[in-house]
Design an enzyme around this catalytic site. Structure first.
Site, mmCIF file in Angstrom:
data_model
loop_
_atom_site.group_PDB
_atom_site.id
_atom_site.type_symbol
_atom_site.label_atom_id
_atom_site.label_comp_id
_atom_site.label_asym_id
_atom_site.label_seq_id
_atom_site.Cartn_x
_atom_site.Cartn_y
_atom_site.Cartn_z
ATOM 1 C CB SER A 143 -1.075 0.055 1.239
ATOM 2 O OG SER A 143 -1.465 1.332 1.439
ATOM 3 C CE1 TYR A 156 -3.755 -1.761 5.590
ATOM 4 C CE2 TYR A 156 -3.497 0.480 4.836
ATOM 5 C CZ TYR A 156 -3.590 -0.827 4.608
ATOM 6 O OH TYR A 156 -3.714 -1.368 3.307
#
Length: 258
Positions: A143, A156
């Site tokens: 990501s 995250y």
């Protein structure tokens, strides 16, 4: 004078076996569908076997129940596979938006276990088969959160930074072997579950994408996965960052006025 067309990649599908984790929804499901269309034999792995079975039947793949946080489940997956050419480490997720000062350590533990340790478990278990294939591929679904940090995303971003360095380290350790290690780092992707799981609010989920013209969708990322694994095997796409045109950076997103 027109340029000559390029021949199709010799590595497209051709019965190669691709294992996709987190294949019950979102990017994982789209990737499984795309690879099956490209001629791969696809093993769809995730916890929600009912969803897997329906998709596997539709695309001609094989559904295997898998919990990447459970070593016995990962071992059972590996034991049931005779051949693996491609592993798409897609299982993951974000589960909170709390600042570090209010960190929920149970959420941090879950985030790290699914995104990082789960990826390590599956990669370690399938690496012997990937080596034995003679032309193995490990794809990490990273990501942009693994490259840039932002407020409210610490659990995250920390986990995806872990995935990023895991890919880099494995590539160093496997250099000279017949296994490619590739990372895809998507930016804003609108799927049915990712942001909702993170915010636990439909209203907050809608706000993330409000006014954004054409955020990426799962099929866009699946297209990228297909492209990297069908290059000639001497070509290793180390890191591919993909964002919608409306997103120039983590904090820079063009939104239409309401």
């Amino acid at each position: 004078m027109s340029s000559p067309s390029l021949p199709p990649s010799p590595f497209r599908g051709q019965g190669r076996v691709a294992v996709v984790t987190g294949a019950s929804s979102g990017i994982g499901a789209a990737t499984a569908e795309r690879l099956a269309a490209d001629g791969f034999t696809v093993v769809l792995a995730a916890r929600r076997v009912d969803r897997l079975t329906a998709l596997a039947e539709r695309i001609g793949g094989r559904a295997v129940q898998l919990d990447v946080t459970d070593q016995s489940s990962v071992d059972a997956l590996a034991a049931g596979l005779d051949r693996v050419d491609v592993l798409v480490n897609n299982a993951g997720g974000a589960f909170d938006t709390a600042p570090v000062a209010d960190a929920d350590l149970d959420s941090w533990q879950r985030t790290y276990d699914v995104n990082v340790l789960g990826t390590v478990r599956v990669t370690r278990a399938l690496l012997p088969a990937l080596r034995a294939s003679g032309a193995g591929d490990v794809v990490f679904m990273g990501s942009t959160a693994g490259l840039v940090s932002y407020e409210g995303g610490a659990s995250y971003t920390a986990a995806k930074h872990g995935v990023h360095t895991l890919a880099e380290t494995l590539r160093l350790e496997l250099v000279g072997e017949p296994v490619r290690v590739m990372e895809i780092a998507p930016g804003m992707v609108r799927t049915e579950e990712f942001t909702l799981n993170r915010t636990q609010s439909q209203e907050r989920t809608e706000a993330v994408y409000r006014g954004v013209r054409e955020p990426l969708v799962a099929a866009d990322v699946a297209d990228v996965v297909s492209w990297v694994v069908t290059r000639p095997h001497h070509v290793n796409v180390d890191l591919l960052v993909v964002r919608p045109r409306a997103q120039a950076a983590q904090h820079k997103v063009a939104r239409d006025p309401e």
